[in-house]
Design an enzyme around this catalytic site. Sequence first.
Site, PDB file in Angstrom:
ATOM      1  N   ASN A 211      15.805 -23.559 -37.289  1.00 19.07           N
ATOM      2  CA  ASN A 211      15.866 -23.790 -38.018  1.00 19.07           C
ATOM      3  C   ASN A 211      16.036 -25.684 -38.051  1.00 19.07           C
ATOM      4  OD1 ASN A 211      18.442 -25.817 -37.790  1.00 19.07           O
ATOM      5  ND2 ASN A 211      18.918 -24.456 -39.319  1.00 19.07           N
TER       6      ASN A 211
ATOM      7  N   LYS B  46      25.237 -37.090 -26.780  1.00 13.81           N
ATOM      8  CA  LYS B  46      24.309 -37.337 -28.695  1.00 13.81           C
ATOM      9  C   LYS B  46      26.015 -37.030 -28.947  1.00 13.81           C
ATOM     10  CE  LYS B  46      22.019 -32.849 -28.777  1.00 13.81           C
ATOM     11  NZ  LYS B  46      22.344 -32.365 -29.818  1.00 13.81           N
TER      12      LYS B  46
ATOM     13  N   THR C 258      19.965 -30.652 -38.570  1.00 10.80           N
ATOM     14  CA  THR C 258      19.003 -31.231 -37.680  1.00 10.80           C
ATOM     15  C   THR C 258      17.955 -31.198 -38.153  1.00 10.80           C
ATOM     16  OG1 THR C 258      20.465 -29.693 -36.552  1.00 10.80           O
ATOM     17  CG2 THR C 258      19.001 -30.635 -35.637  1.00 10.80           C
TER      18      THR C 258
ATOM     19  N   GLY D 193      24.755 -22.869 -33.082  1.00 13.15           N
ATOM     20  CA  GLY D 193      23.935 -21.910 -32.966  1.00 13.15           C
ATOM     21  C   GLY D 193      23.127 -22.696 -32.470  1.00 13.15           C
ATOM     22  N   ASP D 194      21.962 -22.200 -31.962  1.00 13.97           N
ATOM     23  CA  ASP D 194      21.575 -23.114 -31.134  1.00 13.97           C
ATOM     24  C   ASP D 194      20.056 -21.917 -31.472  1.00 13.97           C
ATOM     25  OD1 ASP D 194      20.193 -26.139 -29.135  1.00 13.97           O
ATOM     26  OD2 ASP D 194      19.332 -24.082 -28.193  1.00 13.97           O
TER      27      ASP D 194
ATOM     28  N   LYS E 243      31.781 -29.186 -27.203  1.00  7.45           N
ATOM     29  CA  LYS E 243      31.455 -28.506 -28.475  1.00  7.45           C
ATOM     30  C   LYS E 243      29.775 -28.739 -28.137  1.00  7.45           C
ATOM     31  CE  LYS E 243      30.583 -27.913 -33.158  1.00  7.45           C
ATOM     32  NZ  LYS E 243      30.171 -26.250 -32.726  1.00  7.45           N
TER      33      LYS E 243
ATOM     34  N   LYS F 188      27.663 -26.246 -23.820  1.00  2.93           N
ATOM     35  CA  LYS F 188      26.627 -26.215 -24.129  1.00  2.93           C
ATOM     36  C   LYS F 188      27.111 -23.990 -24.038  1.00  2.93           C
ATOM     37  CE  LYS F 188      23.173 -25.631 -26.947  1.00  2.93           C
ATOM     38  NZ  LYS F 188      22.652 -27.217 -28.094  1.00  2.93           N
TER      39      LYS F 188
ATOM     40  N   GLN G 110      24.227 -33.317 -24.591  1.00  5.91           N
ATOM     41  CA  GLN G 110      24.939 -32.944 -25.591  1.00  5.91           C
ATOM     42  C   GLN G 110      26.593 -33.812 -25.456  1.00  5.91           C
ATOM     43  OE1 GLN G 110      24.748 -29.761 -27.579  1.00  5.91           O
ATOM     44  NE2 GLN G 110      25.787 -31.609 -29.159  1.00  5.91           N
TER      45      GLN G 110
ATOM     46  N   SER H  62      28.618 -30.367 -37.309  1.00  6.87           N
ATOM     47  CA  SER H  62      29.617 -29.273 -36.774  1.00  6.87           C
ATOM     48  C   SER H  62      30.665 -30.545 -37.333  1.00  6.87           C
ATOM     49  CB  SER H  62      28.821 -29.195 -36.118  1.00  6.87           C
ATOM     50  OG  SER H  62      27.261 -28.002 -35.709  1.00  6.87           O
TER      51      SER H  62
HETATM   52  P1  NDP Z   1      15.431 -21.778 -33.694  1.00  8.50           P
HETATM   53  O1  NDP Z   1      15.882 -20.018 -33.114  1.00  8.50           O
HETATM   54  O2  NDP Z   1      15.740 -21.080 -35.051  1.00  8.50           O
HETATM   55  O3  NDP Z   1      13.743 -21.838 -33.425  1.00  8.50           O
HETATM   56  C1  NDP Z   1      13.418 -22.285 -33.055  1.00  8.50           C
HETATM   57  C2  NDP Z   1      11.817 -22.176 -32.587  1.00  8.50           C
HETATM   58  O4  NDP Z   1      10.591 -22.704 -31.462  1.00  8.50           O
HETATM   59  C3  NDP Z   1      11.014 -21.435 -32.738  1.00  8.50           C
HETATM   60  O5  NDP Z   1      10.262 -21.436 -33.797  1.00  8.50           O
HETATM   61  C4  NDP Z   1      10.410 -20.438 -31.898  1.00  8.50           C
HETATM   62  O6  NDP Z   1       9.470 -19.831 -31.856  1.00  8.50           O
HETATM   63  C5  NDP Z   1      10.112 -21.549 -31.398  1.00  8.50           C
HETATM   64  N1  NDP Z   1      10.428 -21.732 -29.802  1.00  8.50           N
HETATM   65  C6  NDP Z   1      10.976 -21.195 -28.688  1.00  8.50           C
HETATM   66  N2  NDP Z   1      11.294 -21.720 -27.984  1.00  8.50           N
HETATM   67  C7  NDP Z   1      10.164 -21.797 -27.148  1.00  8.50           C
HETATM   68  C8  NDP Z   1       9.101 -21.785 -26.264  1.00  8.50           C
HETATM   69  N3  NDP Z   1       9.620 -21.459 -25.180  1.00  8.50           N
HETATM   70  N4  NDP Z   1       8.137 -21.663 -26.583  1.00  8.50           N
HETATM   71  C9  NDP Z   1       7.580 -22.028 -28.107  1.00  8.50           C
HETATM   72  N5  NDP Z   1       8.121 -22.044 -28.803  1.00  8.50           N
HETATM   73  C10 NDP Z   1       8.937 -21.144 -28.763  1.00  8.50           C
HETATM   74  O7  NDP Z   1      15.792 -22.452 -33.126  1.00  8.50           O
HETATM   75  P2  NDP Z   1      16.763 -24.430 -33.504  1.00  8.50           P
HETATM   76  O8  NDP Z   1      15.542 -24.906 -34.885  1.00  8.50           O
HETATM   77  O9  NDP Z   1      18.478 -24.320 -33.784  1.00  8.50           O
HETATM   78  O10 NDP Z   1      16.487 -25.551 -32.135  1.00  8.50           O
HETATM   79  C11 NDP Z   1      15.529 -26.372 -31.602  1.00  8.50           C
HETATM   80  C12 NDP Z   1      15.594 -27.282 -30.788  1.00  8.50           C
HETATM   81  O11 NDP Z   1      16.081 -27.885 -31.611  1.00  8.50           O
HETATM   82  C13 NDP Z   1      16.053 -26.327 -29.653  1.00  8.50           C
HETATM   83  O12 NDP Z   1      15.965 -27.383 -28.529  1.00  8.50           O
HETATM   84  C14 NDP Z   1      17.761 -26.891 -29.773  1.00  8.50           C
HETATM   85  O13 NDP Z   1      18.139 -27.033 -28.688  1.00  8.50           O
HETATM   86  C15 NDP Z   1      17.105 -27.870 -30.531  1.00  8.50           C
HETATM   87  N6  NDP Z   1      18.798 -28.623 -32.103  1.00  8.50           N
HETATM   88  C16 NDP Z   1      19.148 -27.111 -32.692  1.00  8.50           C
HETATM   89  C17 NDP Z   1      20.089 -27.779 -33.479  1.00  8.50           C
HETATM   90  C18 NDP Z   1      20.519 -26.854 -34.145  1.00  8.50           C
HETATM   91  O14 NDP Z   1      21.677 -27.294 -34.894  1.00  8.50           O
HETATM   92  N7  NDP Z   1      20.179 -25.506 -34.594  1.00  8.50           N
HETATM   93  C19 NDP Z   1      20.596 -28.964 -33.345  1.00  8.50           C
HETATM   94  C20 NDP Z   1      19.956 -30.067 -32.205  1.00  8.50           C
HETATM   95  C21 NDP Z   1      19.016 -29.692 -31.435  1.00  8.50           C
HETATM   96  P3  NDP Z   1       9.279 -18.001 -32.191  1.00  8.50           P
HETATM   97  O15 NDP Z   1       9.865 -18.330 -33.737  1.00  8.50           O
HETATM   98  O16 NDP Z   1       8.121 -17.360 -32.137  1.00  8.50           O
HETATM   99  O17 NDP Z   1      10.906 -17.496 -31.957  1.00  8.50           O
HETATM  100  O1  2IT Z   2      21.955 -28.960 -30.065  1.00  9.17           O
HETATM  101  C1  2IT Z   2      22.964 -28.913 -30.724  1.00  9.17           C
HETATM  102  O2  2IT Z   2      23.069 -30.460 -30.747  1.00  9.17           O
HETATM  103  C2  2IT Z   2      23.280 -28.307 -31.437  1.00  9.17           C
HETATM  104  N1  2IT Z   2      22.712 -26.658 -31.426  1.00  9.17           N
HETATM  105  C3  2IT Z   2      23.911 -28.311 -32.375  1.00  9.17           C
HETATM  106  C4  2IT Z   2      25.634 -28.219 -31.742  1.00  9.17           C
HETATM  107  C5  2IT Z   2      26.722 -27.945 -32.568  1.00  9.17           C
HETATM  108  O3  2IT Z   2      27.807 -28.211 -31.699  1.00  9.17           O
HETATM  109  O4  2IT Z   2      26.706 -28.166 -33.819  1.00  9.17           O
END
Ligand code: NDP
Ligand code: 2IT
Length: 446
Positions: free
Chosen positions: A241, A114, A210, A165-166, A90, A126, A111, A378
């Site tokens: 997100n 976690k 998250t 997603g991520d 997952k 992943k 992961q 999830s």
């Molecule tokens: P999104 O794509 O929704 O948002 C990512 C944000 O971070 C955007 O604002 C993006 O900028 C910015 N960003 C991404 N990469 C870079 C970079 N290399 N340099 C500068 N800014 C950057 O992703 P999420 O919000 O889903 O994910 C954010 C973090 O949270 C990641 O580390 C992900 O692994 C982690 N995460 C996500 C989960 C989920 O459920 N979605 C769960 C647990 C962890 P821009 O808008 O300009 O692209």
């Molecule tokens: O980093 C993470 O935990 C995620 N992007 C969510 C993974 C999931 O299966 O919901």
Amino acid sequence: MHEKLSAIYDNVLRRNPGEIEFHQAVREVLESIGPVLGKHPEYAESKIIERICEPERQIIFRVPWEDDQGEVQINRGFRVEFNSALGPYKGGLRFHPSVYLGIVKFLGFEQIFKNGLTGLPIGGGKGGSDFDPKGRSEREVMRFCQSFMTELYRHIGEYTDVPAGDIGVGQREVGFLFGQYKRITNRYESGVITGKGLSYGGAQVRTEATGYGCTFFVEEMLKARGTSFDGKRVVVSGAGNVAIYTIEKVAQLGGVVVACSDSSGYVLDEGGIDVALLKQVKQVERGRLDSYAKRRGGEAVFVPGRSVWEVSCEVAMPSATQNEITGRDAETLVRGGCVAVGEGANMPTTPEGVRVFQEAGVAFGPGKAANAGGVATSALEMQQNASRDSWSFEYSEQRLRDIMTDIHTRCLATADEYGMPGDYVAGANIDGFRRVADAMLALGLV
Ligand code: NDP
Ligand code: 2IT
């Protein structure tokens, strides 16, 4: 590092050359679990650590697709099925140009622990691609997702591997991916992917989970120190997100989020970020933060090309990407009065940064624990899909809150048990590791 672990780490370096993020993630866990080996010699005898560092399966594939000009584009797809001792693999899918095997393996490795910490029946995996969704039309994104799934579908399934997603993969992409899976397999197998829209098997609160979960975790850390979010000055990095729903929940709990960022720079808004406007700019228009500042007016300013960690705050919640808080950023934050850090992103703080926070006595909630609410919800989505049920928003949010409180309690209890009170990094790594290791022992040499 414990001598035995140091030899294992050297072997990981040798076997996985150039994968620096993976090395970093492995090192962080191995540095924590030395004391566990003393109490549990059976782990070392069964080579549990060597086994955990080697993915069960790694899939790399070609993703050809046609852009709006009719030109053929080629990307690379990945799925690393790391550990299935606790349940089906997952973990999310990341679409970003920086994606390569080392990034996918670091995320998959994190992961495992976690998912163990959540206490829910999910293994670790992943995936992703070096596809860059920026500037691509919706139809291009759809064609890419369809091509990606045309290979991925044979490797996943409700009982096998369940993506989500991520970065760069939200509800829109999950919809395109699920649609293609359904079309190829002729199965409405809701539990094959999570983060779905509510109209086709998605779960309430998964979108928010998250960010909300990370905020609940930080609330618990603050409570443990006799304080709360009320009136606290907070900085959140990112504007995706995780960041958006962190900002929303912090505001609901009385904190004031004065800054957030995207890959173009950061916005400073002393009056507190206007979440509705932020959602309009980033989610609806898929625009940049300068547009937020222009429309917000008042004191809001956009600062291009600089790190948001120059803004002082009491609580920092990095929610963008890995290694975004350097040792120097951490020093600046501590000098500015930062008392708590909750990692919404995966591994956003460099090892030097973590050391600075911990030496300064900052309450530091590592991603494995603090951002586990996303994957936990999830797992709740999978549970609802399996029973063809759907729960209310209020009930789902309460389940999330309980899970985050429980993770917080277990991190502290485990840190205490090993004589490192208040060390959430040790608590999360040890508790997550023990759960996976015990299941691996029970399953024999698989
Ligand atoms: P999104 O794509 O929704 O948002 C990512 C944000 O971070 C955007 O604002 C993006 O900028 C910015 N960003 C991404 N990469 C870079 C970079 N290399 N340099 C500068 N800014 C950057 O992703 P999420 O919000 O889903 O994910 C954010 C973090 O949270 C990641 O580390 C992900 O692994 C982690 N995460 C996500 C989960 C989920 O459920 N979605 C769960 C647990 C962890 P821009 O808008 O300009 O692209
Ligand atoms: O980093 C993470 O935990 C995620 N992007 C969510 C993974 C999931 O299966 O919901």
